[in-house]
Design a protein around this motif. Structure first.
Motif, PDB file in Angstrom:
ATOM      1  N   ALA A  39       0.827  -1.215   0.000  1.00 16.21           N
ATOM      2  CA  ALA A  39       0.000   0.000   0.000  1.00 16.21           C
ATOM      3  C   ALA A  39       0.856   1.257   0.000  1.00 16.21           C
ATOM      4  O   ALA A  39       0.563   2.215  -0.719  1.00 16.21           O
ATOM      5  CB  ALA A  39      -0.941  -0.003   1.205  1.00 16.21           C
ATOM      6  N   ARG A  40       1.897   1.255   0.793  1.00 13.09           N
ATOM      7  CA  ARG A  40       2.714   2.466   0.919  1.00 13.09           C
ATOM      8  C   ARG A  40       3.679   2.670  -0.248  1.00 13.09           C
ATOM      9  O   ARG A  40       3.921   3.797  -0.653  1.00 13.09           O
ATOM     10  CB  ARG A  40       3.480   2.448   2.231  1.00 13.09           C
ATOM     11  CG  ARG A  40       2.569   2.572   3.442  1.00 13.09           C
ATOM     12  CD  ARG A  40       3.356   2.799   4.713  1.00 13.09           C
ATOM     13  NE  ARG A  40       2.518   2.717   5.884  1.00 13.09           N
ATOM     14  CZ  ARG A  40       1.704   3.689   6.315  1.00 13.09           C
ATOM     15  NH1 ARG A  40       1.611   4.816   5.646  1.00 13.09           N
ATOM     16  NH2 ARG A  40       0.986   3.527   7.408  1.00 13.09           N
ATOM     17  N   THR A  41       4.211   1.587  -0.802  1.00 10.72           N
ATOM     18  CA  THR A  41       5.201   1.745  -1.873  1.00 10.72           C
ATOM     19  C   THR A  41       4.618   1.496  -3.255  1.00 10.72           C
ATOM     20  O   THR A  41       4.973   2.181  -4.199  1.00 10.72           O
ATOM     21  CB  THR A  41       6.418   0.823  -1.658  1.00 10.72           C
ATOM     22  OG1 THR A  41       5.988  -0.538  -1.670  1.00 10.72           O
ATOM     23  CG2 THR A  41       7.116   1.124  -0.352  1.00 10.72           C
ATOM     24  N   GLY A  42       3.732   0.508  -3.379  1.00 12.45           N
ATOM     25  CA  GLY A  42       3.165   0.171  -4.684  1.00 12.45           C
ATOM     26  C   GLY A  42       1.985   1.031  -5.059  1.00 12.45           C
ATOM     27  O   GLY A  42       1.841   1.443  -6.199  1.00 12.45           O
ATOM     28  N   TRP A  43       1.105   1.294  -4.113  1.00 14.44           N
ATOM     29  CA  TRP A  43      -0.054   2.126  -4.396  1.00 14.44           C
ATOM     30  C   TRP A  43       0.305   3.592  -4.213  1.00 14.44           C
ATOM     31  O   TRP A  43       0.036   4.417  -5.058  1.00 14.44           O
ATOM     32  CB  TRP A  43      -1.241   1.774  -3.495  1.00 14.44           C
ATOM     33  CG  TRP A  43      -2.483   2.507  -3.922  1.00 14.44           C
ATOM     34  CD1 TRP A  43      -3.372   2.083  -4.872  1.00 14.44           C
ATOM     35  CD2 TRP A  43      -2.964   3.757  -3.455  1.00 14.44           C
ATOM     36  NE1 TRP A  43      -4.369   3.012  -5.026  1.00 14.44           N
ATOM     37  CE2 TRP A  43      -4.146   4.045  -4.161  1.00 14.44           C
ATOM     38  CE3 TRP A  43      -2.508   4.669  -2.516  1.00 14.44           C
ATOM     39  CZ2 TRP A  43      -4.880   5.206  -3.948  1.00 14.44           C
ATOM     40  CZ3 TRP A  43      -3.239   5.829  -2.310  1.00 14.44           C
ATOM     41  CH2 TRP A  43      -4.416   6.085  -3.009  1.00 14.44           C
ATOM     42  N   GLY A  44       0.929   3.878  -3.068  1.00 13.97           N
ATOM     43  CA  GLY A  44       1.292   5.255  -2.787  1.00 13.97           C
ATOM     44  C   GLY A  44       2.392   5.729  -3.714  1.00 13.97           C
ATOM     45  O   GLY A  44       2.187   6.575  -4.569  1.00 13.97           O
ATOM     46  N   GLY A  45       3.538   5.115  -3.596  1.00 17.34           N
ATOM     47  CA  GLY A  45       4.650   5.458  -4.465  1.00 17.34           C
ATOM     48  C   GLY A  45       5.141   6.882  -4.270  1.00 17.34           C
ATOM     49  O   GLY A  45       4.666   7.616  -3.405  1.00 17.34           O
TER      50      GLY A  45
ATOM     51  N   ARG B 257       2.804  10.218  -3.784  1.00 17.86           N
ATOM     52  CA  ARG B 257       1.408   9.827  -3.542  1.00 17.86           C
ATOM     53  C   ARG B 257       1.356   9.004  -2.268  1.00 17.86           C
ATOM     54  O   ARG B 257       1.754   7.843  -2.257  1.00 17.86           O
ATOM     55  CB  ARG B 257       0.891   9.009  -4.720  1.00 17.86           C
ATOM     56  CG  ARG B 257      -0.553   8.599  -4.585  1.00 17.86           C
ATOM     57  CD  ARG B 257      -0.983   7.841  -5.834  1.00 17.86           C
ATOM     58  NE  ARG B 257      -2.338   7.359  -5.700  1.00 17.86           N
ATOM     59  CZ  ARG B 257      -2.882   6.464  -6.488  1.00 17.86           C
ATOM     60  NH1 ARG B 257      -2.192   5.946  -7.473  1.00 17.86           N
ATOM     61  NH2 ARG B 257      -4.105   6.066  -6.303  1.00 17.86           N
ATOM     62  N   ARG B 258       0.870   9.605  -1.216  1.00 16.78           N
ATOM     63  CA  ARG B 258       0.807   8.908   0.075  1.00 16.78           C
ATOM     64  C   ARG B 258      -0.611   8.459   0.364  1.00 16.78           C
ATOM     65  O   ARG B 258      -1.565   9.180   0.116  1.00 16.78           O
ATOM     66  CB  ARG B 258       1.288   9.841   1.187  1.00 16.78           C
ATOM     67  CG  ARG B 258       2.764  10.218   1.018  1.00 16.78           C
ATOM     68  CD  ARG B 258       3.271  10.982   2.187  1.00 16.78           C
ATOM     69  NE  ARG B 258       2.932  10.247   3.398  1.00 16.78           N
ATOM     70  CZ  ARG B 258       3.020  10.741   4.614  1.00 16.78           C
ATOM     71  NH1 ARG B 258       3.438  11.963   4.794  1.00 16.78           N
ATOM     72  NH2 ARG B 258       2.708  10.013   5.660  1.00 16.78           N
TER      73      ARG B 258
ATOM     74  N   LEU C 237     -11.244  -6.125  -2.532  1.00 17.69           N
ATOM     75  CA  LEU C 237     -10.614  -4.852  -2.844  1.00 17.69           C
ATOM     76  C   LEU C 237     -10.828  -3.923  -1.650  1.00 17.69           C
ATOM     77  O   LEU C 237     -11.970  -3.656  -1.275  1.00 17.69           O
ATOM     78  CB  LEU C 237     -11.209  -4.234  -4.097  1.00 17.69           C
ATOM     79  CG  LEU C 237     -10.672  -2.843  -4.444  1.00 17.69           C
ATOM     80  CD1 LEU C 237      -9.204  -2.903  -4.830  1.00 17.69           C
ATOM     81  CD2 LEU C 237     -11.486  -2.214  -5.555  1.00 17.69           C
ATOM     82  N   VAL C 238      -9.737  -3.461  -1.062  1.00 15.68           N
ATOM     83  CA  VAL C 238      -9.820  -2.500   0.037  1.00 15.68           C
ATOM     84  C   VAL C 238      -9.545  -1.119  -0.559  1.00 15.68           C
ATOM     85  O   VAL C 238      -8.441  -0.880  -1.049  1.00 15.68           O
ATOM     86  CB  VAL C 238      -8.819  -2.826   1.166  1.00 15.68           C
ATOM     87  CG1 VAL C 238      -8.949  -1.810   2.293  1.00 15.68           C
ATOM     88  CG2 VAL C 238      -9.052  -4.243   1.686  1.00 15.68           C
ATOM     89  N   PRO C 239     -10.537  -0.231  -0.551  1.00 22.08           N
ATOM     90  CA  PRO C 239     -10.344   1.092  -1.152  1.00 22.08           C
ATOM     91  C   PRO C 239      -9.261   1.894  -0.418  1.00 22.08           C
ATOM     92  O   PRO C 239      -9.168   1.850   0.801  1.00 22.08           O
ATOM     93  CB  PRO C 239     -11.703   1.777  -0.993  1.00 22.08           C
ATOM     94  CG  PRO C 239     -12.677   0.665  -0.789  1.00 22.08           C
ATOM     95  CD  PRO C 239     -11.906  -0.414  -0.073  1.00 22.08           C
ATOM     96  N   LEU C 240      -8.446   2.607  -1.192  1.00 15.14           N
ATOM     97  CA  LEU C 240      -7.427   3.493  -0.645  1.00 15.14           C
ATOM     98  C   LEU C 240      -7.586   4.854  -1.282  1.00 15.14           C
ATOM     99  O   LEU C 240      -7.977   4.967  -2.447  1.00 15.14           O
ATOM    100  CB  LEU C 240      -6.020   2.954  -0.932  1.00 15.14           C
ATOM    101  CG  LEU C 240      -5.659   1.597  -0.352  1.00 15.14           C
ATOM    102  CD1 LEU C 240      -4.260   1.175  -0.810  1.00 15.14           C
ATOM    103  CD2 LEU C 240      -5.741   1.603   1.165  1.00 15.14           C
ATOM    104  N   ARG C 241      -7.286   5.889  -0.495  1.00 15.91           N
ATOM    105  CA  ARG C 241      -7.320   7.264  -0.991  1.00 15.91           C
ATOM    106  C   ARG C 241      -5.987   7.920  -0.696  1.00 15.91           C
ATOM    107  O   ARG C 241      -5.320   7.589   0.265  1.00 15.91           O
ATOM    108  CB  ARG C 241      -8.432   8.051  -0.289  1.00 15.91           C
ATOM    109  CG  ARG C 241      -9.814   7.478  -0.505  1.00 15.91           C
ATOM    110  CD  ARG C 241     -10.821   8.086   0.427  1.00 15.91           C
ATOM    111  NE  ARG C 241     -10.549   7.555   1.779  1.00 15.91           N
ATOM    112  CZ  ARG C 241     -11.169   7.975   2.877  1.00 15.91           C
ATOM    113  NH1 ARG C 241     -12.087   8.892   2.818  1.00 15.91           N
ATOM    114  NH2 ARG C 241     -10.872   7.446   4.046  1.00 15.91           N
ATOM    115  N   GLY C 242      -5.642   8.871  -1.545  1.00 15.72           N
ATOM    116  CA  GLY C 242      -4.432   9.651  -1.297  1.00 15.72           C
ATOM    117  C   GLY C 242      -4.616  10.548  -0.102  1.00 15.72           C
ATOM    118  O   GLY C 242      -5.730  10.922   0.255  1.00 15.72           O
TER     119      GLY C 242
END
Length: 161
Positions: free
Chosen positions: A49-55, A58-59, A152-157
């Motif tokens: 989540a922190r490195t692949g999605w956030g990158g 984008r946190r 699917l767990v929704p994530l937001r910036g």
């Protein structure tokens, strides 16, 4: 909200979700495999989540990480407790959040996958929690044995409302 509308037990739904998820390089924490525990799965999911999605630049929102870790804990603990042990765990970022898949050794589909529980006699709080925090929940019995529960767990910036 009708959680039953977001849960499916068809193989097609899980297969579609798996093919739509991107293939990425390894993350900071190795993916947990057969016999791993909830802590390893949480660490891996958080890393993705922190490195692949956030990158870079984008946190992910911290409250979404907490929701993700709760869903991972519930599904992995259920695999260990009721599914004859964890057979594997996957986490892949999508545009909407993190797709997770928990593989166990039992082909028994949880009763809650067919009918949303309305009472909790001494337990049974995990599935309603997962249904509340995740979407596109699917249960697939694997041909080689066991089953996979994906969600699917929704994530937001961190800048999103």
């Amino acid at each position: 909200m009708e959680p039953a509308d977001r849960t499916t037990t068809t193989a097609a739904a899980t297969t579609a979700a798996a093919t739509a998820a991107p293939r990425l390089a390894p993350f900071a924490v190795p993916a947990p495999g057969d016999g791993a525990g909830a802590a390893a799965a949480r660490a891996y999911a958080e890393s993705v989540a922190r490195t692949g999605w956030g990158g870079p630049g984008r946190r992910v929102r911290e409250e979404d990480v907490v929701d993700l870790l709760l869903v991972v804990s519930e599904l992995v603990t259920n695999a260990i407790r009721h599914g004859d042990g964890l057979a594997g765990f996957e986490a892949r970022p999508t545009d909407e959040g993190l797709w997770i898949a928990v593989h166990d050794h039992s082909a028994v589909v949880p009763r809650a996958a067919y009918a949303f529980p309305t009472t909790h006699p001494g337990g049974g709080y995990g599935w309603p929690l997962v249904a509340r925090l995740a979407r596109d929940i699917a249960v697939e019995v694997r041909p080689d044995g066991g089953k996979t529960i994906s969600a699917l767990v929704p994530l937001r910036g961190s800048g999103a409302p």
